[in-house]
Scaffold this active site. Structure first.
Site, PDB file in Angstrom:
ATOM      1  N   GLU A 364      -3.780  -1.801  -0.775  1.00 46.67           N
ATOM      2  CA  GLU A 364      -4.488  -0.533  -1.035  1.00 46.67           C
ATOM      3  C   GLU A 364      -3.949   0.596  -0.148  1.00 46.67           C
ATOM      4  O   GLU A 364      -4.690   1.429   0.352  1.00 46.67           O
ATOM      5  CB  GLU A 364      -6.010  -0.722  -0.917  1.00 46.67           C
ATOM      6  CG  GLU A 364      -6.529  -1.740  -1.928  1.00 46.67           C
ATOM      7  CD  GLU A 364      -8.010  -1.669  -2.219  1.00 46.67           C
ATOM      8  OE1 GLU A 364      -8.625  -0.616  -2.012  1.00 46.67           O
ATOM      9  OE2 GLU A 364      -8.545  -2.686  -2.671  1.00 46.67           O
ATOM     10  N   THR A 366      -0.453   0.886   2.650  1.00 44.97           N
ATOM     11  CA  THR A 366      -0.124   0.356   3.981  1.00 44.97           C
ATOM     12  C   THR A 366      -0.539   1.358   5.071  1.00 44.97           C
ATOM     13  O   THR A 366      -0.833   2.525   4.781  1.00 44.97           O
ATOM     14  CB  THR A 366       1.397   0.115   4.118  1.00 44.97           C
ATOM     15  OG1 THR A 366       2.053   1.385   4.016  1.00 44.97           O
ATOM     16  CG2 THR A 366       1.923  -0.830   3.053  1.00 44.97           C
TER      17      THR A 366
HETATM   18  C1  FAD Z   1      -2.662 -10.240  -1.319  1.00 45.23           C
HETATM   19  C2  FAD Z   1      -2.309  -8.959  -2.005  1.00 45.23           C
HETATM   20  C3  FAD Z   1      -3.173  -8.425  -2.955  1.00 45.23           C
HETATM   21  C4  FAD Z   1      -2.823  -7.273  -3.664  1.00 45.23           C
HETATM   22  N1  FAD Z   1      -3.619  -6.829  -4.677  1.00 45.23           N
HETATM   23  C5  FAD Z   1      -3.163  -5.819  -5.480  1.00 45.23           C
HETATM   24  C6  FAD Z   1      -3.884  -5.454  -6.672  1.00 45.23           C
HETATM   25  O1  FAD Z   1      -4.957  -6.008  -6.977  1.00 45.23           O
HETATM   26  N2  FAD Z   1      -3.369  -4.487  -7.476  1.00 45.23           N
HETATM   27  C7  FAD Z   1      -2.194  -3.848  -7.187  1.00 45.23           C
HETATM   28  O2  FAD Z   1      -1.778  -2.986  -7.954  1.00 45.23           O
HETATM   29  N3  FAD Z   1      -1.489  -4.163  -6.047  1.00 45.23           N
HETATM   30  C8  FAD Z   1      -1.947  -5.141  -5.220  1.00 45.23           C
HETATM   31  N4  FAD Z   1      -1.231  -5.496  -4.096  1.00 45.23           N
HETATM   32  C9  FAD Z   1       0.004  -4.776  -3.785  1.00 45.23           C
HETATM   33  C10 FAD Z   1      -0.126  -3.913  -2.532  1.00 45.23           C
HETATM   34  O3  FAD Z   1      -0.945  -2.809  -2.772  1.00 45.23           O
HETATM   35  C11 FAD Z   1       1.308  -3.557  -2.094  1.00 45.23           C
HETATM   36  O4  FAD Z   1       1.897  -4.758  -1.611  1.00 45.23           O
HETATM   37  C12 FAD Z   1       1.342  -2.475  -1.041  1.00 45.23           C
HETATM   38  O5  FAD Z   1       0.932  -1.238  -1.575  1.00 45.23           O
HETATM   39  C13 FAD Z   1       2.730  -2.299  -0.417  1.00 45.23           C
HETATM   40  O6  FAD Z   1       3.715  -2.218  -1.399  1.00 45.23           O
HETATM   41  P1  FAD Z   1       5.006  -3.166  -1.267  1.00 45.23           P
HETATM   42  O7  FAD Z   1       4.518  -4.563  -1.069  1.00 45.23           O
HETATM   43  O8  FAD Z   1       5.878  -2.920  -2.435  1.00 45.23           O
HETATM   44  O9  FAD Z   1       5.709  -2.723   0.055  1.00 45.23           O
HETATM   45  P2  FAD Z   1       6.777  -1.517   0.184  1.00 45.23           P
HETATM   46  O10 FAD Z   1       6.265  -0.302  -0.488  1.00 45.23           O
HETATM   47  O11 FAD Z   1       8.120  -2.018  -0.214  1.00 45.23           O
HETATM   48  O12 FAD Z   1       6.738  -1.264   1.749  1.00 45.23           O
HETATM   49  C14 FAD Z   1       7.468  -2.057   2.679  1.00 45.23           C
HETATM   50  C15 FAD Z   1       7.333  -1.391   4.046  1.00 45.23           C
HETATM   51  O13 FAD Z   1       7.890  -0.075   4.010  1.00 45.23           O
HETATM   52  C16 FAD Z   1       6.924   0.883   4.429  1.00 45.23           C
HETATM   53  N5  FAD Z   1       7.125   2.125   3.706  1.00 45.23           N
HETATM   54  C17 FAD Z   1       7.239   2.303   2.360  1.00 45.23           C
HETATM   55  N6  FAD Z   1       7.380   3.599   2.078  1.00 45.23           N
HETATM   56  C18 FAD Z   1       7.347   4.274   3.259  1.00 45.23           C
HETATM   57  C19 FAD Z   1       7.433   5.643   3.631  1.00 45.23           C
HETATM   58  N7  FAD Z   1       7.586   6.616   2.725  1.00 45.23           N
HETATM   59  N8  FAD Z   1       7.369   5.950   4.953  1.00 45.23           N
HETATM   60  C20 FAD Z   1       7.206   4.993   5.874  1.00 45.23           C
HETATM   61  N9  FAD Z   1       7.109   3.682   5.603  1.00 45.23           N
HETATM   62  C21 FAD Z   1       7.175   3.333   4.294  1.00 45.23           C
HETATM   63  C22 FAD Z   1       5.582   0.232   4.102  1.00 45.23           C
HETATM   64  O14 FAD Z   1       4.517   0.803   4.872  1.00 45.23           O
HETATM   65  C23 FAD Z   1       5.872  -1.204   4.472  1.00 45.23           C
HETATM   66  O15 FAD Z   1       5.757  -1.366   5.860  1.00 45.23           O
HETATM   67  C24 FAD Z   1      -1.596  -6.613  -3.354  1.00 45.23           C
HETATM   68  C25 FAD Z   1      -0.752  -7.129  -2.359  1.00 45.23           C
HETATM   69  C26 FAD Z   1      -1.083  -8.285  -1.705  1.00 45.23           C
HETATM   70  C27 FAD Z   1      -0.122  -8.834  -0.677  1.00 45.23           C
END
Ligand code: FAD
Length: 383
Positions: A364, A366
């Site tokens: 929701e 990071t």
């Molecule tokens: C157990 C679990 C349940 C979930 N449930 C749902 C759900 O019900 N529905 C849904 O849609 N999603 C869901 N998610 C997805 C979750 O919301 C995403 O994993 C999260 O938003 C981060 O996206 P990502 O994993 O692609 O990481 P990325 O976006 O690839 O980020 C990787 C790292 O880079 C950092 N980063 C990225 N962009 C920037 C920036 N511009 N500046 C600085 N740092 C940055 C991030 O903070 C993080 O540290 C779930 C995830 C998990 C693990």
């Protein structure tokens, strides 16, 4: 106030008892089996927990944010996996519809979501689009009197039990950003919708996530949330904005539980001939945790109060999510430290919570995304 003071007190007392008597004793079993027993889910239905935040005219309790936060302070005292059972109906799996759905869409789905007859799931994240949610590639191609969805959604909470998905897809193939995204209400049994294998996770065992795959999945035109193309990204962001205060409140409750456990352990564990709670370095860890959890509780209550008063709290909600989820990480770490070697052993609850709370800083939005929202709003306000 959605509920009168007596009714709210009664609800909170009932949830407190349910958590103490039914959920806490099952925590280790749920962690081991990676499954919340069906009987518990049925009891949650009977208690009306699935409908906490759904408006009363659709069968829910319609709690205000301040009331919802009080419930989260109670539900959060146990494994987050239990909250996750109701979490999508209370939050992201229903509120896109509550906020932007048409009257017909609300009447059709909300009573079933409120009763827990169906579970709602929120499908935004994709293999290539997480934090940068506006870059989603799942497509919704207009075709006759409907749309055809193609794409894969990743890490979707409660997908394995969901009856209804709020799916975000691109209706404008020429667009690359937020403006071309629309939201759709897609029932589980729609041909062309399939699920991936449940993921093996670090913590929050009992809460399931998996891929949701759309292959030429045809939905009627009235599946479009609000019957308006191009507003889906805003719907998603408003839904997440609201959920941030809730996750923050849950983080506070878990922190308070961890502090209770750390204090109890420190008072009974003896080294050098006295309880470790008498050592000032251990006291410092207890005091830091107590102070941070108290600050977190205050900011959550204040933000909820301001939201209920009609104030814009986008910045404050992100401050809450950022601070409270980072705070509970530090509190969990200190709780493990205070338990010494025992804190690393699975028989002690702190080991499990240490794994469970890690997720709060990731989903929701990071912590980094919360920082960006806070700073962006600060700069915008200063211009
Ligand atoms: C157990 C679990 C349940 C979930 N449930 C749902 C759900 O019900 N529905 C849904 O849609 N999603 C869901 N998610 C997805 C979750 O919301 C995403 O994993 C999260 O938003 C981060 O996206 P990502 O994993 O692609 O990481 P990325 O976006 O690839 O980020 C990787 C790292 O880079 C950092 N980063 C990225 N962009 C920037 C920036 N511009 N500046 C600085 N740092 C940055 C991030 O903070 C993080 O540290 C779930 C995830 C998990 C693990």
């Amino acid at each position: 106030m959605a509920l009168d003071a007596d009714t709210l007190d009664q609800l909170l007392l009932t949830i407190r008892r349910f958590v103490d008597e039914r959920l806490i004793p099952l925590e280790a079993q749920v962690d081991r089996d990676d499954r919340v027993p069906p009987g518990i889910i049925e009891q949650m239905r009977e208690l009306g927990l699935f409908g906490l935040t759904i408006p009363q005219q659709y069968g829910g309790l319609g709690l205000t944010m301040s009331e919802e936060v009080k419930v989260a302070f109670e539900m959060g005292r146990t494994s987050p996996a239990f909250r996750s059972v109701i979490g999508t109906n209370v939050g992201i799996g229903a509120h896109g519809l509550v906020m932007d759905g048409t009257e017909e869409q609300k009447q059709h789905y909300l009573p079933k979501l409120a009763s827990g007859e169906i579970i709602g799931s929120f499908a935004l994240t994709e293999p290539g689009a997480g934090s940068d949610a506006a870059s989603i590639r799942t497509s919704a191609r207009r075709d006759g009197n409907g749309y055809v969805l193609n794409g894969t959604k990743r890490f979707i909470t409660n997908a394995h039990v969901a009856g209804l998905f709020t799916v975000f897809a691109r209706t404008d193939p020429a667009s690359t950003g937020a403006g071309g995204v629309s939201a759709f209400l897609v029932p589980r049994d729609t041909p062309g919708l399939s699920l991936g294998t449940p993921e093996r996770k670090m913590g929050q065992k009992g809460a399931q996530v998996c891929d949701v795959i759309f292959e030429d999945c045809r939905v009627p035109a009235d599946a479009l949330v609000g019957i308006r193309e191009g507003i889906g990204f805003k719907t998603a962001m408003k839904t997440l904005d609201r959920g941030r205060i809730h996750i923050a409140a849950v983080s506070v409750a878990v922190a308070e539980r961890l502090i209770d456990m750390a204090l109890a352990y420190a008072m009974q564990r003896e080294q050098f001939g006295k309880p470790i709670a008498e050592f000032q370095l251990v006291q410092a860890m207890l005091a830091d945790s107590k102070t941070e959890a108290y600050a977190a509780r205050c900011m959550v209550e204040e933000t909820a109060r301001r939201r209920d008063a009609g104030q814009g709290v986008s910045t404050e909600a992100s401050c809450c999510k950022y601070y409270c989820t980072e705070m509970v990480g530090r509190v969990a770490d200190r709780a493990v430290q205070i338990h010494g070697g025992a804190g690393y052993i699975a028989d002690y609850h702190v080991e499990r919570f240490y794994r469970d709370v890690r997720l709060f800083r990731i989903y929701e939005g990071t912590s980094q995304i919360q920082q960006l929202i806070i700073a962006r709003n600060m700069i915008r306000a200063a211009c």
